[in-house]
Enzyme design. Structure first.
Site, mmCIF file in Angstrom:
data_model
loop_
_atom_site.group_PDB
_atom_site.id
_atom_site.type_symbol
_atom_site.label_atom_id
_atom_site.label_comp_id
_atom_site.label_asym_id
_atom_site.label_seq_id
_atom_site.Cartn_x
_atom_site.Cartn_y
_atom_site.Cartn_z
ATOM 1 N N HIS A 149 0.724 -1.156 -0.273
ATOM 2 C CA HIS A 149 -0.098 0.123 -0.165
ATOM 3 C C HIS A 149 0.704 1.236 0.056
ATOM 4 O O HIS A 149 0.683 2.229 -0.619
ATOM 5 C CB HIS A 149 -0.729 0.138 1.211
ATOM 6 C CG HIS A 149 -1.765 -1.058 1.628
ATOM 7 N ND1 HIS A 149 -1.530 -2.263 2.318
ATOM 8 C CD2 HIS A 149 -3.116 -1.184 0.760
ATOM 9 C CE1 HIS A 149 -2.814 -3.024 1.968
ATOM 10 N NE2 HIS A 149 -3.590 -2.415 1.181
ATOM 11 N N GLN A 192 -0.501 -4.288 -8.843
ATOM 12 C CA GLN A 192 -0.422 -5.200 -9.632
ATOM 13 C C GLN A 192 -0.584 -6.633 -9.193
ATOM 14 O O GLN A 192 -1.003 -7.510 -9.902
ATOM 15 C CB GLN A 192 1.039 -5.541 -10.574
ATOM 16 C CG GLN A 192 1.037 -6.308 -11.797
ATOM 17 C CD GLN A 192 0.092 -6.307 -12.815
ATOM 18 O OE1 GLN A 192 -0.545 -5.129 -13.163
ATOM 19 N NE2 GLN A 192 -0.536 -7.406 -13.333
ATOM 20 N N LYS A 193 -0.544 -6.997 -7.833
ATOM 21 C CA LYS A 193 -0.744 -8.268 -7.326
ATOM 22 C C LYS A 193 -2.138 -8.628 -7.461
ATOM 23 O O LYS A 193 -2.497 -9.824 -7.618
ATOM 24 C CB LYS A 193 -0.454 -8.118 -5.825
ATOM 25 C CG LYS A 193 -0.725 -9.403 -5.123
ATOM 26 C CD LYS A 193 -0.443 -9.526 -3.522
ATOM 27 C CE LYS A 193 -1.331 -10.448 -2.755
ATOM 28 N NZ LYS A 193 -2.447 -9.816 -2.383
ATOM 29 N N ASP A 194 -3.176 -7.630 -7.247
ATOM 30 C CA ASP A 194 -4.431 -7.881 -7.818
ATOM 31 C C ASP A 194 -4.527 -7.780 -9.156
ATOM 32 O O ASP A 194 -5.551 -6.870 -10.026
ATOM 33 C CB ASP A 194 -5.393 -7.060 -7.134
ATOM 34 C CG ASP A 194 -5.288 -7.222 -5.797
ATOM 35 O OD1 ASP A 194 -5.405 -8.222 -5.221
ATOM 36 O OD2 ASP A 194 -5.225 -6.264 -4.813
ATOM 37 N N SER A 213 0.490 -8.757 1.527
ATOM 38 C CA SER A 213 -1.097 -8.829 1.436
ATOM 39 C C SER A 213 -1.511 -8.691 2.787
ATOM 40 O O SER A 213 -1.013 -9.343 3.962
ATOM 41 C CB SER A 213 -1.457 -10.350 1.157
ATOM 42 O OG SER A 213 -2.638 -10.438 1.327
ATOM 43 N N SER A 214 -2.664 -8.080 3.166
ATOM 44 C CA SER A 214 -3.173 -7.761 4.479
ATOM 45 C C SER A 214 -3.608 -9.330 5.109
ATOM 46 O O SER A 214 -3.593 -9.368 6.185
ATOM 47 C CB SER A 214 -4.498 -6.918 4.549
ATOM 48 O OG SER A 214 -4.192 -5.786 3.726
ATOM 49 N N ARG A 215 -3.732 -10.234 4.293
ATOM 50 C CA ARG A 215 -4.393 -11.418 4.766
ATOM 51 C C ARG A 215 -2.951 -12.274 5.229
ATOM 52 O O ARG A 215 -3.579 -13.375 5.780
ATOM 53 C CB ARG A 215 -5.166 -12.262 3.649
ATOM 54 C CG ARG A 215 -6.193 -11.594 3.464
ATOM 55 C CD ARG A 215 -7.442 -12.521 2.353
ATOM 56 N NE ARG A 215 -8.710 -11.975 2.273
ATOM 57 C CZ ARG A 215 -9.207 -10.987 1.291
ATOM 58 N NH1 ARG A 215 -8.574 -10.917 0.361
ATOM 59 N NH2 ARG A 215 -10.381 -10.839 1.278
ATOM 60 N N GLN A 230 -8.129 -7.542 -10.951
ATOM 61 C CA GLN A 230 -8.750 -6.535 -10.752
ATOM 62 C C GLN A 230 -8.394 -5.379 -11.541
ATOM 63 O O GLN A 230 -9.214 -4.608 -11.947
ATOM 64 C CB GLN A 230 -8.366 -5.952 -9.167
ATOM 65 C CG GLN A 230 -8.937 -4.733 -8.703
ATOM 66 C CD GLN A 230 -8.821 -4.502 -7.349
ATOM 67 O OE1 GLN A 230 -9.633 -4.961 -6.375
ATOM 68 N NE2 GLN A 230 -7.697 -3.899 -6.961
#
Lengths: 283, 283
Positions: B37, B149-151, B186-188, B154
């Site tokens: 982010h 770019q990870k998503d 990743s937030s996850r 999207q």
């Protein structure tokens, strides 16, 4: 007045105006102008520094059995009319400019608002309208957009859409313009034969009687509706699609008439489907 | 840095900046920031006069059985991090501010793009993403919007949407940021236990091996895919959701690898679903 066919060209000319602090008024149309369209353009002219009119017969808002191909067109006459009321830019894109190959994105108002009244007999219509208006708003980025109150359901749906999507565009609904005998102006009126043209007055007659009853104190929706249906059915060429008394905001049917009430009807005269309505905002 | 919770307040403060000719860079996020982010915010800071970050865990992009309630949140830490990279405005709306009662409008990209890869196991996800991004773009009206770019899917879907809807926003995809051992940020990732954290490296291992094979000359998608699947399946806690080799533009599967190819994968490590990808734009 300049005629512009390409999205990029229109965006860049309008960007220039906005950087100079000019306000932009926008009138989206499908062309074949009558006094109703011209009144929208005059409202736009009065309220904005720069006036843009789009002329695009939008295929995505026509059903497969509807009159997309037959929809009346007359670009030369439309250009002269736009010019005569002081329009600055006429945007006239080709279908492929608006929906190029691979096009896939649609805007839907997933509410009862879109599947009743005109939506009931025209499935997908408001999806097409919401999508093309979103596109046109992104292209023009107007301060104000002017729509005819004749398409009352369209006005309610687009207000809902703009509110939901946090659009900065202010939607301004302008009064219905009528022929001297009361028939609401519509591009589809050209479909009417001479005798049908007379019969078509029944829509206005029914609305006028509704208004008279309400002004006299009648507030019972069902009673007003029954009177209207009776009037319309007295004309043998007429076939009612709907006569509804609803909230102008939510389009949900109401039992009691208030100042938020909309009386809307769609009637086929011969093969021509006509709509008209009365906003009870005079209460 | 200012924190703003209301749409109207943000619109009016940004209008002022735009009237002064400032460019606006926008980073839409769901918060719980990591270096990924922050890198987006730094790109935005470099390219724009005014930087806006939105923090909104958007309920419409989560499925009913997904982790909306459990999604990690830490507003105080996020504010400090935004501040540290020079963000001007943090937009933190409540759910009811974004989706008030009666909300009804949705944006869909009706293409195979949205029902494969992550879309296959997350029906409705991209509808939620397209809708909230349309809303946020209308609120912020940015010149540039920065996405990771990870998503990758999207990014492709939003580029399609912006092109289709004639948005003036330029979408800028920024490189994946990784931990020192290669795990994509990743937030996850906080969901992973210590041993799962080790196992999670298998996504990067599979992509690195794919890159090595392609740089050596391999162009056969099926062969690269088989190698990747073998590597991932060697880790017992892993469960493949998908490993796909597709066009980065259309997201359609390809047989032969070119510079437009995207290698994307989603793998569950224990209960945590992780995604990663490789853009073969180095060819």
């Amino acid at each position: 007045m300049k005629i512009i066919h390409e999205i990029g060209a229109l965006k860049s000319v309008l960007k220039h105006h906005k950087m100079n602090g000019k306000t932009v008024g926008f009138v989206p149309t499908m062309g074949f102008f009558h006094e109703g369209h011209l009144s929208l353009m005059k409202y736009a002219r009065k309220k904005s520094d720069v006036v843009v009119v789009s002329l695009f017969v939008n295929p995505t808002q026509f059903g497969p059995s509807e009159d997309f191909d037959a929809y009346p067109r007359n670009l030369d006459r439309d250009m002269d009319l736009c010019n005569s009321v002081g329009v600055d830019y006429m945007f006239v894109p080709e279908v492929l400019e608006m929906y190029p190959e691979g096009y896939a994105t649609y805007v839907t108002v997933e509410s009862d608002m879109t599947n009743q009244l005109c939506g009931a007999s025209r499935p997908g219509h408001f999806k097409g309208v919401a999508t093309v208006v979103t596109k046109l708003f992104n292209i023009v980025e107007p301060d104000f957009a002017f729509f005819g109150q004749k398409d009352a359901q369209q006005v309610s749906v687009l207000k809902r859409m703009c509110k939901d999507l946090n659009s900065s565009v202010e939607i301004i609904a302008c009064p219905i313009v009528r022929e001297s005998d009361g028939l609401a102006m519509s591009s589809r009126n050209v479909y009417l034969s001479q005798s049908e043209r007379q019969d078509a007055l029944v829509l206005y007659k029914a609305l006028s009687e509704a208004e008279r009853l309400i002004r006299k104190g009648q507030r019972e929706a069902i009673s007003v509706k029954n009177t209207m249906v009776e009037i319309i059915e007295s004309v043998s060429t007429s076939k009612i699609d709907y006569v509804e008394i609803v909230s102008a905001t939510t389009l949900k049917p109401v039992e009691t008439i208030t100042e938020d009430t909309l009386i809307a009807l769609a009637v086929k005269i011969g093969k021509t489907r006509l709509i008209d309505n009365l906003n009870v905002d005079f209460l």
